[in-house]
Design an enzyme around this catalytic site. Structure first.
Site, short mmCIF file in Angstrom:
data_model
loop_
_atom_site.label_atom_id
_atom_site.label_comp_id
_atom_site.label_asym_id
_atom_site.label_seq_id
_atom_site.Cartn_x
_atom_site.Cartn_y
_atom_site.Cartn_z
N ASP A 12 0.83 -1.21 0.00
CA ASP A 12 0.00 0.00 0.00
C ASP A 12 0.86 1.26 0.00
O ASP A 12 2.00 1.25 0.46
CB ASP A 12 -0.93 -0.03 1.22
CG ASP A 12 -2.09 0.95 1.09
OD1 ASP A 12 -2.44 1.31 -0.05
OD2 ASP A 12 -2.65 1.34 2.14
N GLY A 15 -0.25 5.45 -4.27
CA GLY A 15 -0.92 6.70 -4.64
C GLY A 15 -0.35 7.88 -3.88
O GLY A 15 -0.08 8.94 -4.46
N TRP A 17 2.59 8.06 -2.46
CA TRP A 17 3.97 8.25 -2.92
C TRP A 17 3.98 9.16 -4.14
O TRP A 17 4.77 10.10 -4.23
CB TRP A 17 4.59 6.89 -3.26
CG TRP A 17 6.02 6.92 -3.72
CD1 TRP A 17 7.12 6.78 -2.93
CD2 TRP A 17 6.49 7.09 -5.07
NE1 TRP A 17 8.27 6.85 -3.71
CE2 TRP A 17 7.90 7.04 -5.02
CE3 TRP A 17 5.86 7.26 -6.30
CZ2 TRP A 17 8.69 7.16 -6.17
CZ3 TRP A 17 6.64 7.39 -7.44
CH2 TRP A 17 8.05 7.35 -7.35
N ARG A 25 -1.29 9.07 -9.96
CA ARG A 25 -1.25 7.88 -9.11
C ARG A 25 -0.61 6.67 -9.81
O ARG A 25 0.06 5.86 -9.19
CB ARG A 25 -2.68 7.50 -8.70
CG ARG A 25 -3.34 8.47 -7.73
CD ARG A 25 -4.76 8.00 -7.41
NE ARG A 25 -4.75 6.65 -6.87
CZ ARG A 25 -4.56 6.36 -5.59
NH1 ARG A 25 -4.39 7.32 -4.71
NH2 ARG A 25 -4.55 5.11 -5.18
N HIS A 29 2.15 3.39 -8.99
CA HIS A 29 2.05 1.94 -9.23
C HIS A 29 3.23 1.44 -10.06
O HIS A 29 3.76 0.36 -9.80
CB HIS A 29 0.73 1.60 -9.93
CG HIS A 29 -0.49 1.95 -9.12
ND1 HIS A 29 -0.64 1.59 -7.79
CD2 HIS A 29 -1.62 2.64 -9.43
CE1 HIS A 29 -1.80 2.02 -7.35
NE2 HIS A 29 -2.42 2.67 -8.31
N SER A 57 -7.72 -5.73 -4.85
CA SER A 57 -8.75 -6.30 -3.98
C SER A 57 -10.11 -6.25 -4.67
O SER A 57 -10.31 -5.51 -5.65
CB SER A 57 -8.82 -5.53 -2.66
OG SER A 57 -9.45 -4.28 -2.85
N TRP A 61 -12.28 -2.24 -7.33
CA TRP A 61 -13.12 -1.89 -8.49
C TRP A 61 -13.79 -0.54 -8.30
O TRP A 61 -14.32 0.02 -9.27
CB TRP A 61 -14.20 -2.97 -8.72
CG TRP A 61 -13.66 -4.30 -9.12
CD1 TRP A 61 -13.56 -5.41 -8.32
CD2 TRP A 61 -13.14 -4.69 -10.40
NE1 TRP A 61 -13.01 -6.46 -9.03
CE2 TRP A 61 -12.74 -6.05 -10.31
CE3 TRP A 61 -12.96 -4.03 -11.63
CZ2 TRP A 61 -12.19 -6.75 -11.38
CZ3 TRP A 61 -12.41 -4.73 -12.69
CH2 TRP A 61 -12.03 -6.07 -12.56
N LEU A 123 10.89 -20.47 -4.82
CA LEU A 123 9.88 -19.61 -4.19
C LEU A 123 8.52 -19.77 -4.88
O LEU A 123 8.42 -19.75 -6.09
CB LEU A 123 10.33 -18.14 -4.30
CG LEU A 123 9.31 -17.09 -3.82
CD1 LEU A 123 9.18 -17.12 -2.30
CD2 LEU A 123 9.72 -15.70 -4.28
N ARG A 180 2.38 -4.73 6.12
CA ARG A 180 1.61 -3.70 5.40
C ARG A 180 2.45 -2.44 5.32
O ARG A 180 2.86 -1.89 6.35
CB ARG A 180 0.28 -3.40 6.08
CG ARG A 180 -0.52 -2.35 5.26
CD ARG A 180 -1.97 -2.23 5.64
NE ARG A 180 -2.65 -1.38 4.66
CZ ARG A 180 -3.90 -1.48 4.30
NH1 ARG A 180 -4.66 -2.41 4.83
NH2 ARG A 180 -4.43 -0.66 3.39
#
Ligand code: IPE
Ligand code: IPE
Ligand code: MG
Length: 233
Positions: A12, A15, A17, A25, A29, A57, A61, A123, A180
């Site tokens: 998280d 945006g 940042w 925004r 990303h 998530s 949407w 991994l 987080r």
């Protein structure tokens, strides 16, 4: 890594940042993808067995269409750019979430990543995409109900472990540590069933600034924890 099999991350702060830099925004990303690549590599190097990241998530949407489609484009370009490296590093890609409503090009890209890495044994890198913890539990409950109706499951003898097998994470142990970034102290519908005994680590650092050094700090913090699971020492 001993006592730490599964790290899950709520990536998280992209945006904020970007906003702090006067950027769109989406630029946040983009920068976040660079962090992700570094953290996947570091996890692999440290011998962590499972890494799960929250990418989109079921609530995301609600965002403007432009941001949503930008995020999906970014995922496609991430796969195009990184797939070869992932295979080379023996990283197995997995997806947690409802794929049926994702755009076709996104699903094609995911299929390619899953197919190309299916025999990798290093991994296990899981991307939570159109993922919601409650939706996942409801989906499992519906599967269970259908199995009962078919006489394939027996409600009386159904265990937590059996129910876990109906989750997207069927073959994945519960997360030991959930990180987080971006400072919010909530889980935002992430791994609701699986997080029952996860250790939580929140940092104010925005995801694009989350470096391998910051990751090490989180892992060091985890090593100091006393995991009692309800018992006593
Ligand atoms: C997290 O960053 C990435 C996704 C939800 C896809 P945000 O976009 O939520 O960034 P902030 O929280 O607005 O700063
Ligand atoms: C959680 O971040 C989802 C992802 C990181 C993909 P959000 O930014 O969507 O969460 P809220 O809205 O702050 O709870
Ligand atoms: Mg956010």
């Amino acid at each position: 890594m001993r006592d730490l099999q599964h790290v899950a991350i709520i990536m998280d702060g992209n945006g904020r940042w970007a906003k702090e830099r006067g950027l769109n925004r989406l630029r946040g990303h983009y920068a976040g993808v660079e962090s992700l690549i570094e953290i996947v590599r570091t996890s692999s190097d440290l011998g962590i067995k499972y890494l799960t990241v929250y990418a989109f998530s079921t609530e995301n949407w609600k965002r403007p269409l432009e941001e949503i489609s930008g995020l999906f484009k970014l995922l496609i370009s991430f796969v195009a750019r990184e797939l070869e490296n992932l295979v080379q590093n023996n990283v197995k890609v997995g997806i947690l979430g409802e794929r049926s409503v994702l755009p076709e090009d996104v699903n094609r890209s995911i299929d390619k990543a899953l197919e190309s890495t299916k025999n990798c044994t290093g991994l296990s890198f899981n991307i939570a995409l159109n993922y919601g913890g409650r939706a996942e539990i409801l989906r499992a409950a519906k599967k269970f109900a259908a199995q009962c109706a078919q006489g394939e499951a027996d409600a009386e003898n159904f265990s937590e472990n059996d129910f876990s097998k109906l989750m997207y994470t069927a073959d994945i142990p519960d997360p030991d540590l959930i990180i987080r970034t971006g400072g919010e102290r909530r889980l935002s519908n992430f791994l609701t069933w699986q997080s029952a005994y996860s250790e939580l680590y929140v940092t104010d650092i925005y995801w694009p600034d989350f470096s391998p050094e910051e990751y090490e700090k989180a892992l060091d913090d985890y090593r100091q924890r006393d995991r009692r699971f309800g018992g006593i020492k």
